[in-house]
Design an enzyme around this catalytic site. Sequence first.
Site, mmCIF file in Angstrom:
data_model
loop_
_atom_site.group_PDB
_atom_site.id
_atom_site.type_symbol
_atom_site.label_atom_id
_atom_site.label_comp_id
_atom_site.label_asym_id
_atom_site.label_seq_id
_atom_site.Cartn_x
_atom_site.Cartn_y
_atom_site.Cartn_z
ATOM 1 N N GLU A 97 92.372 101.279 61.316
ATOM 2 C CA GLU A 97 92.003 101.795 60.000
ATOM 3 C C GLU A 97 91.019 100.786 59.431
ATOM 4 O OE1 GLU A 97 91.069 102.396 56.591
ATOM 5 O OE2 GLU A 97 92.861 101.222 56.136
ATOM 6 N N CYS B 42 90.829 98.597 50.381
ATOM 7 C CA CYS B 42 89.977 99.468 51.199
ATOM 8 C C CYS B 42 89.950 100.889 50.646
ATOM 9 C CB CYS B 42 90.448 99.471 52.648
ATOM 10 S SG CYS B 42 92.150 100.012 52.884
#
Length: 245
Positions: free
Chosen positions: A76, A111
């Site tokens: 990710e 993020c």
Amino acid sequence: VIVKSAELAPETARVMGEAIGKHFSPEILAIVHGGPEFAAYFAGLPWDHLTYTGGGRVGRLVLQAAAPNLTPVTLELGGKNPFIVFPDADLDAVIEHAISGMNFSWAGQSCGSTSRLLLHDSIHDRVVEAVAARLRALRLGDPLDPTVQMGPVNSAPHHARVMACIAAAGIAAMIEVITVTPSSISYSPRFSWRKSRTQQTKARCSAAATRSLEIACTSSSPVPYAASSTSTPRRNCQRTSHTTM
């Protein structure tokens, strides 16, 4: 499940570990700590599944470390998270959600933060002006002060990167830099990444992985594993790990 935390946030990992330890045994869910040397070792262990959250450069290193064991890996690696706004949108809601999505309580260090606004020409100026006014009113300072809305970034390299982005954008003259030195914090790092500590953590991680596998094979109750849409469990006995570096 074994989680390797980011070395730049050891106190957060410690608090998480204490909370998790109240509900799960280390054989079921554990947090381990370490710097880059330990991270390379961790990614090279023969996990049943390995997930990583972070940047692309380290993501490639994780893949390389996992490859000899053919460990399934899920990466990710973040994104730019555009906020697309059409002219018929509720602009008050747009401004509110855009700012809350920037995660200023974490100094934008997420993020999942809103990192760009894509606005229709007809509403561009109104939205930009309103967002800028709200941001100018943010209260900056000591993050332990309950009245502060945004504290400092996590590390000196991160600060340097932010300042480099500001310089590249040509807006340095518009930026006021505030240096925060909290006098109320009596914190000393609890984790040292000396070789001896790294070796100790390696041993703990290997032992925890072994215990986790033994528990999964002998327990009559299901053992949780980190599911991923990119793969399925290879067998009933699961050793799963997650790392943030």
